[in-house]
Design an enzyme around this catalytic site. Structure first.
Site, PDB file in Angstrom:
ATOM      1  N   LYS A 194      38.960  47.745  42.901  1.00 28.74           N
ATOM      2  CA  LYS A 194      38.436  48.983  43.363  1.00 28.74           C
ATOM      3  C   LYS A 194      38.943  49.872  42.236  1.00 28.74           C
ATOM      4  O   LYS A 194      40.417  50.046  42.089  1.00 28.74           O
ATOM      5  CB  LYS A 194      38.788  49.074  44.722  1.00 28.74           C
ATOM      6  CG  LYS A 194      38.400  50.609  45.050  1.00 28.74           C
ATOM      7  CD  LYS A 194      38.536  50.979  46.340  1.00 28.74           C
ATOM      8  CE  LYS A 194      38.213  52.155  46.706  1.00 28.74           C
ATOM      9  NZ  LYS A 194      38.323  52.526  48.152  1.00 28.74           N
ATOM     10  N   ARG A 216      43.742  59.433  43.722  1.00 27.62           N
ATOM     11  CA  ARG A 216      44.050  58.008  44.135  1.00 27.62           C
ATOM     12  C   ARG A 216      44.445  57.233  43.127  1.00 27.62           C
ATOM     13  O   ARG A 216      44.410  55.956  43.237  1.00 27.62           O
ATOM     14  CB  ARG A 216      42.747  57.371  44.779  1.00 27.62           C
ATOM     15  CG  ARG A 216      42.461  58.094  46.033  1.00 27.62           C
ATOM     16  CD  ARG A 216      41.335  57.060  47.004  1.00 27.62           C
ATOM     17  NE  ARG A 216      40.554  57.887  47.849  1.00 27.62           N
ATOM     18  CZ  ARG A 216      40.686  58.839  48.756  1.00 27.62           C
ATOM     19  NH1 ARG A 216      42.149  59.064  49.220  1.00 27.62           N
ATOM     20  NH2 ARG A 216      39.675  59.371  49.420  1.00 27.62           N
ATOM     21  N   LYS A 247      34.128  47.021  42.659  1.00 25.42           N
ATOM     22  CA  LYS A 247      33.582  48.374  43.103  1.00 25.42           C
ATOM     23  C   LYS A 247      34.161  49.480  42.073  1.00 25.42           C
ATOM     24  O   LYS A 247      35.363  49.629  41.891  1.00 25.42           O
ATOM     25  CB  LYS A 247      34.012  48.689  44.338  1.00 25.42           C
ATOM     26  CG  LYS A 247      33.484  50.169  45.054  1.00 25.42           C
ATOM     27  CD  LYS A 247      34.474  50.383  46.457  1.00 25.42           C
ATOM     28  CE  LYS A 247      34.145  51.713  46.743  1.00 25.42           C
ATOM     29  NZ  LYS A 247      34.950  51.933  47.939  1.00 25.42           N
TER      30      LYS A 247
END
Ligand code: PBG
Length: 327
Positions: A194, A216, A247
């Site tokens: 991710k 993040r 993703k």
């Protein structure tokens, strides 16, 4: 013209084109991500994701029925709580929003396959995906809470859990806690690869989960890297992940392919909120043909190696498959 090899021979009409098709898809591989929120009588459209809604638990049944009618048998729930705190306690509350949605969906639709996103960011007041230590997310103390969250989802009726937080070691921590509680048969779909991506923008508006400060990047991956994605994927397989997810999907087809080549679990690709929003916006302006773009992007993900496709367009794609326009 002296030419023995003519690829066009296999493109002459629809029958031959379909005969030689390399990528074949099945509605059974579609997962629809869905937002459930507190309150009642609510079906509110998400401004940045036209056509997608936040549902209160009492209002989600109609949409679930429409999905199942279209042939989509799996959903993934995201919860939008009323209450947030430092430690994201709503995530692992047995009466939390996802837990209640699960019980209701389980009761109304025994055959629907229920998956949950396991993360803290929708539940923490600071919007990060775990417990803070200073201005950073503390990996190890977050693991326990993620595992508790996953367990509470399974106990409320989830068939599968999908951790999306990107803490190191969370698949092992979740596996251990589920097994100790006797849920040895519940699969984990890991958001293993991710990336820290701007494509999540509309989702964060939808879920109210944008970080209050910073970003993040200290836990989600740097999008310049693909070898690191393989490392993440292999690590999660070792920790017991049953399905490996990549993703976003659209800008990461190379990563889907590389991961597909090295893992022996099914691979899932998540076409995220920004991909959805871009198509919707461009279609509204009349710049693209929405349905054809949706189909082409879906086929692209499967062709790259995805076995499973998570998409807000699940219903539309199921329809395209039904009509034989893709598949
Ligand atoms: C939770 C989570 C996010 C998405 C799925 N799970 C947001 C994020 O990581 O910021 C994004 C999904 C989408 O954009 O459609 N951590």
């Amino acid at each position: 013209m002296d030419m023995t090899v003519r690829p066009r021979r296999l493109r002459g009409n629809d029958t031959i084109r379909r005969m030689v098709r390399e990528t074949r898809m099945d509605k059974a591989s579609l997962i629809y991500p869905m937002f459930v929120r507190e309150g009642s009588g609510i079906r509110e459209e998400i401004p940045s994701m036209e056509g997608q809604y936040r549902y209160s638990v009492d209002c989600m049944g109609f949409e679930l029925e429409r999905l199942m009618d279209a042939g989509v048998k799996s959903v993934m729930f995201f919860g939008i709580p009323d209450h947030k705190d430092e430690v994201g306690s709503g995530a692992y509350d047995e009466n939390g929003i996802v837990q209640r949605a699960l019980r209701e969906a389980r009761k109304q639709f025994p055959d629907l396959y229920l998956i949950t996103d396991v993360c803290m960011c929708e539940y923490t007041s600071h919007g990060h995906c775990g417990l803070l230590c200073g201005h950073d997310v503390d990996n190890d103390s977050t693991l326990e809470l993620l595992a508790k969250t996953a367990l509470s989802h399974v106990e409320a009726g989830a068939d599968m859990v999908a951790p999306s937080d990107m803490m190191d070691g969370r698949v092992a921590a979740i596996r251990r806690m589920l097994d100790q509680a006797g849920h040895t048969g519940t699969p984990i779909m890991s958001y293993a690869v991710k990336y820290a991506s701007a494509f999540y923008g509309p989702f964060r508006e939808a879920a109210g989960s944008a970080p209050a400060f910073g970003d993040r990047k200290s836990y989600q991956m740097d999008f310049h890297n693909s070898r690191e994605g393989i490392r993440e994927a292999l690590l999660d397989v070792e920790e017991g992940a049953d399905i490996i997810m990549v993703k976003p999907a659209l800008a990461y087809l190379d990563v889907i392919r590389e991961v597909r080549n090295v893992v022996n679990t099914p691979v899932a690709a998540y076409s995220v909120s920004g991909e959805y929003a871009m198509i919707k916006a461009a279609a509204k302006l009349g710049y693209i043909e929405e349905e054809r773009i949706i189909g082409e992007m879906a086929v692209g993900a499967y062709r790259a190696g995805a076995d499973i496709y998570l998409t807000y367009f699940a219903k539309e794609i199921a329809k395209l498959m039904e009509e034989g326009r893709i598949g």
